[in-house]
Design a protein around this motif. Structure first.
Motif, mmCIF file in Angstrom:
data_model
loop_
_atom_site.group_PDB
_atom_site.id
_atom_site.type_symbol
_atom_site.label_atom_id
_atom_site.label_comp_id
_atom_site.label_asym_id
_atom_site.label_seq_id
_atom_site.Cartn_x
_atom_site.Cartn_y
_atom_site.Cartn_z
ATOM 1 N N HIS A 120 39.484 40.109 46.335
ATOM 2 C CA HIS A 120 39.055 41.235 45.496
ATOM 3 C C HIS A 120 40.192 42.235 45.353
ATOM 4 O O HIS A 120 40.948 42.477 46.296
ATOM 5 N N LEU A 121 40.281 42.828 44.171
ATOM 6 C CA LEU A 121 41.276 43.867 43.917
ATOM 7 C C LEU A 121 40.832 45.180 44.556
ATOM 8 O O LEU A 121 39.639 45.488 44.596
ATOM 9 N N LEU A 122 41.810 45.929 45.020
ATOM 10 C CA LEU A 122 41.561 47.278 45.531
ATOM 11 C C LEU A 122 42.157 48.290 44.552
ATOM 12 O O LEU A 122 42.942 47.933 43.674
ATOM 13 N N GLU A 123 41.809 49.532 44.720
ATOM 14 C CA GLU A 123 42.202 50.595 43.783
ATOM 15 C C GLU A 123 43.683 50.597 43.410
ATOM 16 O O GLU A 123 44.020 50.707 42.222
ATOM 17 N N PRO A 124 44.626 50.481 44.358
ATOM 18 C CA PRO A 124 46.049 50.525 43.972
ATOM 19 C C PRO A 124 46.475 49.412 42.998
ATOM 20 O O PRO A 124 47.460 49.566 42.289
ATOM 21 N N ARG B 239 41.671 39.978 38.386
ATOM 22 C CA ARG B 239 40.988 40.852 37.420
ATOM 23 C C ARG B 239 40.025 40.018 36.577
ATOM 24 O O ARG B 239 38.910 40.442 36.293
ATOM 25 N N ARG B 240 40.466 38.819 36.188
ATOM 26 C CA ARG B 240 39.634 37.945 35.356
ATOM 27 C C ARG B 240 38.477 37.333 36.136
ATOM 28 O O ARG B 240 37.403 37.107 35.576
ATOM 29 N N GLN B 241 38.741 37.007 37.404
ATOM 30 C CA GLN B 241 37.728 36.315 38.205
ATOM 31 C C GLN B 241 37.610 36.952 39.597
ATOM 32 O O GLN B 241 38.062 36.379 40.585
ATOM 33 N N PRO B 242 36.997 38.136 39.673
ATOM 34 C CA PRO B 242 36.847 38.786 40.978
ATOM 35 C C PRO B 242 36.055 37.890 41.933
ATOM 36 O O PRO B 242 35.099 37.234 41.531
ATOM 37 N N GLY B 243 36.498 37.862 43.191
ATOM 38 C CA GLY B 243 35.783 37.092 44.194
ATOM 39 C C GLY B 243 36.160 35.622 44.248
ATOM 40 O O GLY B 243 35.541 34.848 44.972
#
Length: 161
Positions: free
Chosen positions: A93-97, A44-48
């Motif tokens: 990367h984070l996904l919706e869930p 969340r803090r550092q996407p990618g």
């Protein structure tokens, strides 16, 4: 309170251990681990961020991060994407869930902070935070000095040969 119970290093260790135990318990209630929670927070803090970079932040081996990411990926929370400049690197990367889980993680963190700081006034908390930041900086500075000293010793040893 005897001197042993007031030993700063033991107190820091004991508080950190108790906090880890409580966080582990709360994560298990959600069929997760504290390490998985940590990964979601970092993403969340550092996407990618890459798996290697994440392993360095978590101070664990890259294979450990890979296994944790495998589990989060199986739950549909995280996705590996190839780096556009280097096909050997996977970007995370984070996904919706993951977002609903993150909401709960932050509620749990707020509850832990409330429990941890119950009965401590804001001025004392501010002082404690500044003190802990200073301690962290001191340790980081010492680690850097030790690394530089070790590098200088190695250079001197090579030059002596």
């Amino acid at each position: 309170m005897d001197e042993f119970q007031r030993d700063l290093l033991f107190l820091l260790h004991d508080v950190a251990r108790s906090l880890r135990v409580e966080a582990d318990k709360r994560a298990r209630q959600h069929q997760m681990t504290r390490a998985q929670w940590g990964i979601l927070i970092w993403l969340r803090r550092q996407p990618g961020i890459s798996q290697k970079e994440l392993a360095e932040l978590l101070e664990v081996e890259p294979i450990s991060v890979a296994r944790l990411i495998d589990r989060l990926e199986a739950r549909g929370m995280v996705e590996r994407r190839p780096d556009p400049r280097d096909r050997r690197i996977w970007r995370l990367h984070l996904l919706e869930p993951a977002w609903a889980t993150l909401d709960d993680i932050f509620k749990q963190r707020a509850e832990l902070a409330r429990i941890l700081t119950d009965g401590i006034d804001m001025r004392a908390l501010d002082t404690m935070t500044e003190t802990l930041l200073r301690m962290k900086a001191n340790l980081n500075q010492e680690a850097q000095a030790t690394r530089r000293g070790g590098d200088a010793d190695e250079t001197a040893a090579r030059e002596a040969v």
